[in-house]
Design a protein around this motif. Sequence first.
Motif, PDB file in Angstrom:
ATOM      1  N   SER A  51       4.565  47.736 -25.792  1.00  0.00           N
ATOM      2  CA  SER A  51       5.029  47.150 -24.700  1.00  0.00           C
ATOM      3  C   SER A  51       5.150  45.561 -24.797  1.00  0.00           C
ATOM      4  N   ASP A  52       6.057  44.889 -23.969  1.00  0.00           N
ATOM      5  CA  ASP A  52       6.028  43.460 -24.217  1.00  0.00           C
ATOM      6  C   ASP A  52       5.012  42.732 -23.893  1.00  0.00           C
ATOM      7  N   PRO A  53       4.380  41.809 -24.794  1.00  0.00           N
ATOM      8  CA  PRO A  53       3.267  41.069 -24.497  1.00  0.00           C
ATOM      9  C   PRO A  53       3.210  40.211 -23.466  1.00  0.00           C
ATOM     10  N   THR A  54       4.579  39.813 -22.886  1.00  0.00           N
ATOM     11  CA  THR A  54       4.566  38.969 -21.694  1.00  0.00           C
ATOM     12  C   THR A  54       4.681  39.642 -20.497  1.00  0.00           C
ATOM     13  N   ALA A  55       4.742  40.965 -20.405  1.00  0.00           N
ATOM     14  CA  ALA A  55       4.648  41.741 -19.198  1.00  0.00           C
ATOM     15  C   ALA A  55       3.303  41.856 -18.632  1.00  0.00           C
ATOM     16  N   LEU A  57       2.125  44.248 -16.547  1.00  0.00           N
ATOM     17  CA  LEU A  57       1.470  45.489 -16.748  1.00  0.00           C
ATOM     18  C   LEU A  57       2.461  46.320 -17.588  1.00  0.00           C
ATOM     19  N   ALA A  58       1.554  46.963 -18.567  1.00  0.00           N
ATOM     20  CA  ALA A  58       2.187  47.890 -19.554  1.00  0.00           C
ATOM     21  C   ALA A  58       2.750  49.124 -18.899  1.00  0.00           C
ATOM     22  N   ASP A  59       4.171  49.549 -19.235  1.00  0.00           N
ATOM     23  CA  ASP A  59       4.485  50.886 -18.875  1.00  0.00           C
ATOM     24  C   ASP A  59       3.976  51.923 -19.726  1.00  0.00           C
ATOM     25  N   PRO A  60       3.382  52.691 -19.009  1.00  0.00           N
ATOM     26  CA  PRO A  60       2.649  53.989 -19.926  1.00  0.00           C
ATOM     27  C   PRO A  60       3.471  54.754 -20.377  1.00  0.00           C
ATOM     28  N   VAL A  61       4.743  54.791 -19.947  1.00  0.00           N
ATOM     29  CA  VAL A  61       5.754  55.688 -20.408  1.00  0.00           C
ATOM     30  C   VAL A  61       6.886  55.099 -21.536  1.00  0.00           C
ATOM     31  N   LYS A  62       7.449  54.096 -20.595  1.00  0.00           N
ATOM     32  CA  LYS A  62       8.817  53.628 -21.525  1.00  0.00           C
ATOM     33  C   LYS A  62       8.300  52.565 -22.605  1.00  0.00           C
ATOM     34  N   GLY A  63       9.171  52.158 -23.476  1.00  0.00           N
ATOM     35  CA  GLY A  63       8.775  51.666 -24.456  1.00  0.00           C
ATOM     36  C   GLY A  63       9.142  51.839 -25.869  1.00  0.00           C
ATOM     37  N   PRO A  64       9.349  51.430 -26.850  1.00  0.00           N
ATOM     38  CA  PRO A  64       9.511  51.702 -28.117  1.00  0.00           C
ATOM     39  C   PRO A  64       8.215  52.520 -28.940  1.00  0.00           C
ATOM     40  N   ARG A  65       8.371  53.438 -29.520  1.00  0.00           N
ATOM     41  CA  ARG A  65       7.357  54.218 -30.388  1.00  0.00           C
ATOM     42  C   ARG A  65       7.709  54.121 -31.751  1.00  0.00           C
ATOM     43  N   ALA A  66       6.675  54.058 -32.447  1.00  0.00           N
ATOM     44  CA  ALA A  66       6.993  53.799 -33.966  1.00  0.00           C
ATOM     45  C   ALA A  66       5.707  54.570 -34.856  1.00  0.00           C
TER      46      ALA A  66
END
Length: 188
Positions: A51-55, A57-66
Motif C-alpha cells: 500500500s501507498d505509504p502516504t495513505a 489507511l491501507a486497503d486490505p484488498v487492492k494494491g500490487p502484490r509481488a
Amino acid sequence: MSLLRTVTALGEPDARAAVTFLGTDRVEVLRFREGDVIRYATLGMSAQPMSDPTAMLADPVKGPRAELVLSVRGGLADTDKVLRPLAVLAASPQVEGVIVAPGASLDVGEPLWPGAPFTSVLVAEPGGLVEDLELDEPLDPVRFLPLLPMTPNEAAWKRVHGAQALQERWLTNGTDLRDPSRKSVPLD
C-alpha cells in the motif's frame, strides 16, 4: 497459489527457510537448482497487498502484490546465506510501508551473502521467468519480480542516472548478472 506458480515455472524446491518478523506475516524463501543456476524465490510477500505509504489507511484488498526471485551461478560463493536478506526485502512492504516495483533499489545494508560485493538489488521487470499470477477480482495479480544484485558504486550511479541507464550499461559491457562475485561494471 504463488507456490504452485513458482513450482510450475522453476520445478520442485530443494530447500526452504522461513522467517517471521515481529508484526509481519511469515515469509519463506525457496531454493531451486537448474544446472549451474540457483534461484531463490520468496513466498508470502504477496499475502498482503502493498500500500501507498502516504495513505492514511491501507486497503486490505487492492494494491500490487509481488514475490521476489534472485538467480545466481552456483558453486562460486556461499549464496545460501542470502535467505535472510531476501526475507528482509520481502517483508519491507509490511515493515517499512514501501511498494516494491520495477526500477526500485532495495538495500539490506550488508553483503547479500558472505564476501558478496553487493548490498543492494535492482528490481527488474516481471514476466520473464515466472508469469504473473492472476487472482480473482478485485485482487491485483501477483508479479514475480527478478532481483539484480548491485555493487554500492552501481547503486549510487543508478540513483543519478536511473535504472534503465544502469541496465543498458550492464548490457553494453556483457555483464554476467548471475555471477555472485562479479565486479562493478565500468561507470565512467
